[in-house]
Design a protein around this motif. Structure first.
Motif, PDB file in Angstrom:
ATOM      1  N   SER A 154       7.875  -6.372  -4.575  1.00  0.00           N
ATOM      2  CA  SER A 154       7.353  -5.043  -4.365  1.00  0.00           C
ATOM      3  C   SER A 154       5.838  -5.070  -4.341  1.00  0.00           C
ATOM      4  CB  SER A 154       7.845  -4.122  -5.481  1.00  0.00           C
ATOM      5  OG  SER A 154       7.231  -2.869  -5.317  1.00  0.00           O
ATOM      6  N   ALA A 155       5.281  -4.340  -3.366  1.00  0.00           N
ATOM      7  CA  ALA A 155       3.821  -4.295  -3.257  1.00  0.00           C
ATOM      8  C   ALA A 155       3.221  -3.455  -4.379  1.00  0.00           C
ATOM      9  CB  ALA A 155       3.432  -3.739  -1.893  1.00  0.00           C
ATOM     10  N   LEU A 398      -0.720   2.459   0.689  1.00  0.00           N
ATOM     11  CA  LEU A 398       0.114   1.282   0.402  1.00  0.00           C
ATOM     12  C   LEU A 398       1.552   1.663   0.745  1.00  0.00           C
ATOM     13  CD1 LEU A 398       0.932  -1.415  -0.761  1.00  0.00           C
ATOM     14  CD2 LEU A 398       0.645  -0.500  -3.047  1.00  0.00           C
ATOM     15  N   LEU A 399       2.072   1.081   1.823  1.00  0.00           N
ATOM     16  CA  LEU A 399       3.413   1.455   2.308  1.00  0.00           C
ATOM     17  C   LEU A 399       4.456   0.619   1.567  1.00  0.00           C
ATOM     18  CD1 LEU A 399       2.584   1.742   6.107  1.00  0.00           C
ATOM     19  CD2 LEU A 399       3.004   3.610   4.494  1.00  0.00           C
ATOM     20  N   ASP A 400       5.134   1.231   0.619  1.00  0.00           N
ATOM     21  CA  ASP A 400       6.073   0.445  -0.191  1.00  0.00           C
ATOM     22  C   ASP A 400       7.475   1.038  -0.235  1.00  0.00           C
ATOM     23  OD1 ASP A 400       5.544   2.625  -1.751  1.00  0.00           O
ATOM     24  OD2 ASP A 400       5.128   1.505  -3.586  1.00  0.00           O
ATOM     25  N   ARG A 401       7.753   1.995   0.656  1.00  0.00           N
ATOM     26  CA  ARG A 401       9.133   2.491   0.727  1.00  0.00           C
ATOM     27  C   ARG A 401       9.430   3.025   2.121  1.00  0.00           C
ATOM     28  NH1 ARG A 401       6.870   6.987  -3.272  1.00  0.00           N
ATOM     29  NH2 ARG A 401       5.609   5.184  -3.714  1.00  0.00           N
ATOM     30  N   GLN A 408       9.737   5.672  10.128  1.00  0.00           N
ATOM     31  CA  GLN A 408       8.708   6.116   9.179  1.00  0.00           C
ATOM     32  C   GLN A 408       8.697   5.225   7.944  1.00  0.00           C
ATOM     33  OE1 GLN A 408       9.119  10.022   7.546  1.00  0.00           O
ATOM     34  NE2 GLN A 408       7.587  10.909   8.907  1.00  0.00           N
ATOM     35  N   LEU A 409       7.497   4.969   7.458  1.00  0.00           N
ATOM     36  CA  LEU A 409       7.370   4.344   6.137  1.00  0.00           C
ATOM     37  C   LEU A 409       6.599   5.321   5.257  1.00  0.00           C
ATOM     38  CD1 LEU A 409       6.369   0.710   7.194  1.00  0.00           C
ATOM     39  CD2 LEU A 409       8.611   1.468   6.368  1.00  0.00           C
ATOM     40  N   GLN A 417      -1.268  10.740  -3.608  1.00  0.00           N
ATOM     41  CA  GLN A 417      -0.423  11.637  -2.808  1.00  0.00           C
ATOM     42  C   GLN A 417       0.641  10.811  -2.084  1.00  0.00           C
ATOM     43  OE1 GLN A 417      -4.232  12.060  -1.636  1.00  0.00           O
ATOM     44  NE2 GLN A 417      -4.128  14.232  -1.121  1.00  0.00           N
ATOM     45  N   ALA A 418       1.843  11.371  -1.967  1.00  0.00           N
ATOM     46  CA  ALA A 418       2.875  10.735  -1.153  1.00  0.00           C
ATOM     47  C   ALA A 418       2.472  10.927   0.302  1.00  0.00           C
ATOM     48  CB  ALA A 418       4.218  11.389  -1.424  1.00  0.00           C
ATOM     49  N   VAL A 419       2.509   9.824   1.077  1.00  0.00           N
ATOM     50  CA  VAL A 419       2.115   9.910   2.486  1.00  0.00           C
ATOM     51  C   VAL A 419       3.235   9.321   3.348  1.00  0.00           C
ATOM     52  CG1 VAL A 419       0.339   9.357   4.192  1.00  0.00           C
ATOM     53  CG2 VAL A 419      -0.286   9.515   1.775  1.00  0.00           C
TER      54      VAL A 419
END
Ligand code: SAM
Ligand code: SF4
Length: 456
Positions: A154-155, A398-401, A408-409, A417-419
């Motif tokens: 996991s990043a 940081l795209l981790d999900r 979409q990531l 913030q969730a992006v």
């Protein structure tokens, strides 16, 4: 032959971390993680005691597990059921009495002893009073007995640096369920961080119930503050982001405030629970600071790091809270301004001092509900306004999900913030520049920014 292990985690990030470590402890015994309780050889409910009716929810989940246990027995197997975490610590042997299908009850400080407990449970299978309860606060330090953390790729990784709490806020069970404050040595933390980075972590969140009270011993044998620890970790090659949670306002020392100014990897986001804006209620809560202390602290933090986003926790309807006290909380929220926050109705936790006062001096539930709705409306307005300030800007995410939709990531901005981003899977686990197109009440969405150099 491998055995299936299902762990259901409730509550905070600390529990998420603990669950992963329980899996590590059990791996040498042949247990591999399973996605469901059905058919599992062992089920652990890693519980949280903060919320109302937490124990009742655990008992009903245990009731549901009985059917799976029966199925497993019918096919000649055995499902060991364990209850861990803060409900286990608080309820102890009572759990066995009310739910005889439970084999093991253990607290947050004893899970390094799981292999021994599992062996004892196997020997005791079928015997009356077979249950094993281990809710000690042992003299040996759990972390010295845990295997190296197995690394999920996991990043964004969590690393526990501190546990327990000596603050004894009058409403809180944590000092009773997690025990006294304990800080891990700097060298152990650095070694764990290096392993996480080697396995792809770009961001590490340092965890502790009272994380900024950290005072672990450093290489020279001196006590290190959290600010100093963050400075050390920031030097590790490959680590792009550092966060920490959860902090107490009284423990924000000069070194930590300076770290917000001097350490670029320390992200501009701070969860700093205040609970109330009324000095009278803060005193009753045993928080040991005033609302003005909090305001001044925020000013110092914002001077150190002007783009700092603040988050907090609030409790409404603490026993004896008047309309004027609640107005003081709204006033504090208006003057400080929060990027996000959590707010709760006071709920008496058995064994805490506030639970005793609540009997005579409790705020009626209807008033608590009204106050909570008003506070949450104000906080939601502030969060949306904060998010709107990002429209059209480029932020590092940081795209981790996976995102909500195909193609979409999702991930977190520096300000937490969730992006959601339209991005190819090749961007997964990376920090990418995102042009924010829309600001929603709880999140942002945008597209990859082609014109900004990749800063990961
Ligand atoms: N250590 C942190 C601190 O200093 O505030 C947080 C600990 S607690 C796990 C998270 C939040 O749950 C608290 O900040 C508080 O707002 C809320 N909480 C704890 N006990 C509560 C109770 N009895 N009733 C309502 N909310 C509670
Ligand atoms: Fe609970 Fe946090 Fe207070 Fe400790 S500082 S008693 S964890 S609310």
């Amino acid at each position: 032959m491998s055995k299936k292990l299902f762990i259901k985690t409730y509550g905070c990030q600390m529990n998420v971390y603990d669950s992963a470590r329980m899996a590590d402890v059990l791996a040498p015994l042949g247990y591999v993680p399973a996605a469901t309780a059905e058919g599992a050889d062992m089920v652990i409910l890693n519980t949280c005691h903060i919320r109302e009716k937490a124990a009742e929810k655990v008992y009903s989940e245990l009731g549901r597990l009985r059917a799976f246990q029966a199925e497993k027995s019918a096919s000649g197997g055995r499902m060991v059921v364990a209850v861990a975490g803060c409900v286990a610590q608080a309820e102890g042997a009572e759990i066995m009495r009310r739910a005889p299908n439970v084999d093991i009850v253990f607290g947050p400080q004893t899970y390094h002893r799981l292999p021994e407990m599992v062996a004892r449970a196997a020997r005791a299978a079928g015997q009356h009073g077979r249950g094993i309860v281990d809710t000690d606060f042992p003299v040996e330090a759990k972390f010295d007995f845990l295997p190296e953390q197995s690394i999920s790729q996991s990043a964004g990784a969590y690393l526990t640096v501190q546990e327990g709490c000596d603050k004894f806020c009058s409403f809180c069970v944590v000092p009773y369920t997690r025990g006294a404050e304990f800080s891990r040595p700097v060298a152990d933390i650095v070694a764990e961080a290096r392993r996480l980075i080697a396995n792809g972590a770009l961001e590490i969140t340092l965890l502790g119930q009272n994380v900024n009270a950290y005072h672990g011993v450093d290489a020279a044998g001196n006590s290190s503050s959290l600010g100093a620890l963050i400075g050390t970790l920031a030097e590790l090659p490959g680590l792009a982001r550092i966060r920490y949670t959860t902090s107490h306002p009284l423990e924000m020392d000069d070194a930590l405030i300076a770290a917000h100014r001097d350490v670029p990897a320390l992200m501009p986001f701070l969860h700093l629970p205040v609970q109330s804006g009324s000095d009278r209620i803060l005193a009753a809560m045993n928080r040991r600071h005033t609302a003005d202390h909090y305001r001044r602290l925020v000013e110092r933090l914002r001077t150190a790091r002007p783009d700092l986003a603040l988050s907090s926790d609030f409790i409404v309807g603490y026993p004896g809270e008047t309309e004027a006290d609640f107005e003081a909380t709204l006033g504090l929220v208006r003057t400080v301004g929060f990027a996000q926050a959590y707010s709760f109705k006071f709920s008496p936790r058995p064994g805490t001092p506030a639970a005793a006062i609540a009997i005579d001096d409790g705020v009626p539930d209807a008033i608590k509900a009204e106050r909570l709705a008003e506070l949450q409306a104000l906080l939601a307005e502030q969060q949306h306004a904060f998010n709107r300030g990002f429209a059209g800007r480029v932020v590092e995410v940081l795209l981790d999900r996976q995102g909500r939709h195909n193609g979409q990531l999702a991930g977190r901005s520096p300000q937490m913030q969730a992006v959601h981003v339209a991005a190819p899977d090749t961007c997964f686990g990376q920090i990418v520049p995102v042009r924010i197109e829309q600001a929603h009440p709880l999140s942002l969405s945008g597209c990859l920014d082609q014109h900004v150099e990749h800063a990961a």
